[in-house]
Design an enzyme around this catalytic site. Sequence first.
Site, PDB file in Angstrom:
ATOM      1  N   GLU A 254       1.225  -1.237  -0.016  1.00 13.96           N
ATOM      2  CA  GLU A 254       0.450   0.243   0.408  1.00 13.96           C
ATOM      3  C   GLU A 254       1.030   1.210   0.164  1.00 13.96           C
ATOM      4  O   GLU A 254       1.127   1.506   0.532  1.00 13.96           O
ATOM      5  CB  GLU A 254      -1.126  -0.068   0.842  1.00 13.96           C
ATOM      6  CG  GLU A 254      -1.830  -1.482   1.560  1.00 13.96           C
ATOM      7  CD  GLU A 254      -2.642  -1.166   0.312  1.00 13.96           C
ATOM      8  OE1 GLU A 254      -2.528  -0.547  -0.366  1.00 13.96           O
ATOM      9  OE2 GLU A 254      -3.880  -1.919  -0.142  1.00 13.96           O
TER      10      GLU A 254
ATOM     11  N   CYS B 271      -1.807   8.935   2.231  1.00 16.30           N
ATOM     12  CA  CYS B 271      -2.018   8.858   1.120  1.00 16.30           C
ATOM     13  C   CYS B 271      -2.493   9.162   0.205  1.00 16.30           C
ATOM     14  O   CYS B 271      -1.839   9.155  -0.787  1.00 16.30           O
ATOM     15  CB  CYS B 271      -0.839   7.308   0.883  1.00 16.30           C
ATOM     16  SG  CYS B 271      -2.493   6.125   2.048  1.00 16.30           S
TER      17      CYS B 271
END
Length: 478
Positions: free
Chosen positions: A221, A255
Site C-alpha cells: 500500500e 497517502c
Amino acid sequence: MTVQQIEITEAQALQALFDAQKAGFGLAPYPSRPQRLEALERLDALLKDNKAALIDAIDQDFGSRARTETILAELLGCHGTIHYARKNLARWMGRRKRRTSFWSQPAKSYAMAQPLGVVGIMAPWNYSLHLSVAPLVAALAAGNRVMLCMSEETPRLCALLTRLIGDVFAPDHVVVVAGNPTTSPAFAALPFDHLLFTGSTRVGKLVAIAAARNLTPVTLELGGKSPAIVAPDFSIEEAATRISWGKSFNAGQTCIAPDYACVPRASRDVFARAVLAKFTRSFKDIHSDDYTAIVSERFFVRLQALVTEAQEKGATILRPKGTSESAIQGVYKFPLTIVLDAPPECRLMHEEIFGPILPVLSYDSLDEVITHINAGPRPLSLYCFTHDRDTVERVQRETVSGTFGVNECLLQYAQEDLAFGGVGASGQGAYHGHAGFDTFSHAKSVFQQRGFGSFTGIKLLYPPYGPVAKLLLRMMSR
C-alpha cells in the site's frame, strides 16, 4: 557489541517470535468462527478501554495531533473495521460453490478460505493506529497469526500497543515489534506466509526485494501523486472547500490526499484564493490544537526544501496571511501552501508531497489533463469534481488509479465494502472488508467425487480405451 552483532541479535529475536507463531499455527491451523470472533472482540475492547491513552500517545508522537482527527480517522475507523468483519465473518468463511463439469459428475466443486499461517504487517506513522489495526483485523478474521512492525516515528503508540496487545493476546498469536533501521529490514526478510507493507514507494521496493528471497507474497500500500480534477461545470468555491479539507486533514500527511489540483485556466487564481480562504476559516491559528503538526523535524525540513526549490525556480508561493512554517519546542506546524507555476522539473512535481502543499495546474481541455496524468506513474487515488456523467465516465475509463473519488476527497477509503489498494507504482494487492479477508486467506479449490457406490462417470474413460470411451470422447469433442 558491533553493529553487525546487534543486527544478528535482532534478526535472531525476530526469528524466535516467528518460529513461535509458526508452531502455534501448526497446533490450530483452522480457528473456528467463535474463536476468530472472540479475538476480534478482545481487540475491540482493548481499543475502547484505552481510548484516552491511545489519543494521548498519538498526540505526543506528532507533537500535536488534532484530537477530532484521531477519533475520526483512527479510533472510529478501527471500530468500524472490526464491526464490519464480525458482522460478515460467517459469509466470508462459507464455502463458495463452483461449477462442476458435466463429465465429472456426480461430484461437487467449491472453494474454501483457508488461513495462510503467519502474517507480517508493517505499519506507517501517518495513521499509525488504524493502519496497524485494519490489516490486523483482516488477518485475524481470516484465522492467521500476526506479527506487527510499527514505525520508528511513533514510539509512544508502539510502546503502548506492545503492552496492551501483550496483555490480551499470547505472543504466538499477535505480537508487536518496534521498527527501526535494523529491525524493519530483518522483519521484512522473515519467511511470512503473507506480508503487508504500507508506506512510501521507495521503501516498498526494498520490502518487495526482501520478501522475494522467500517467495513471500506481498501487499504493498504505497502512494504517489494523486490528482484532483476540477471540471468547468463544478463550482470553483465548492471544489476549493472540499479539496482544502482533503489537503489539510492530518496536515496533508495522508497517502490519498489530493497531491495537486488541475483547474480550468481562467479559474486558477480564484481557486487558489478560495482554497486558502477555506483553510483560514477552518484554522484561524495554525498553532491551534485543531491543526495537526508535521510528525518530525526530518519531514518538516523536507517540506520546506520542496517549497524553496520551487520558488527558486520561478514558482509563485501563496499562503494564508500572517502564516509561515514554525518549529516551536519540537512541534512543527506547516500552513497550507499553494504553489502556482511550479516548473515540471522540480521535486514538488515528481515526489509525493505528503504534506499541506498544493500545486495548482491550469488546463484548457480535459484531453490535456488526461494526457498529463497518464504520462506519470499511476496514482493511488484520483479525484474528479463534476456533475457531468460523461466526464466522470471518461476520466474513470481513460485513467488508471487505485481508487477513484467523485466530488469528494478521502472518503472512498472509509467505505468498508470497497477494496483499497494501489496499482503500479502506487501499490499492489488490496484489503478492506471482504477483500482483506481474501488477501490473508488461500482460496483452496476442492473437488469432491461423490458417486453411486463404486461408480463414477470418469471410470468410463479408464483404460483399456474401448468403444464406450471412444464414443464419449466424440461426444465431449462436440
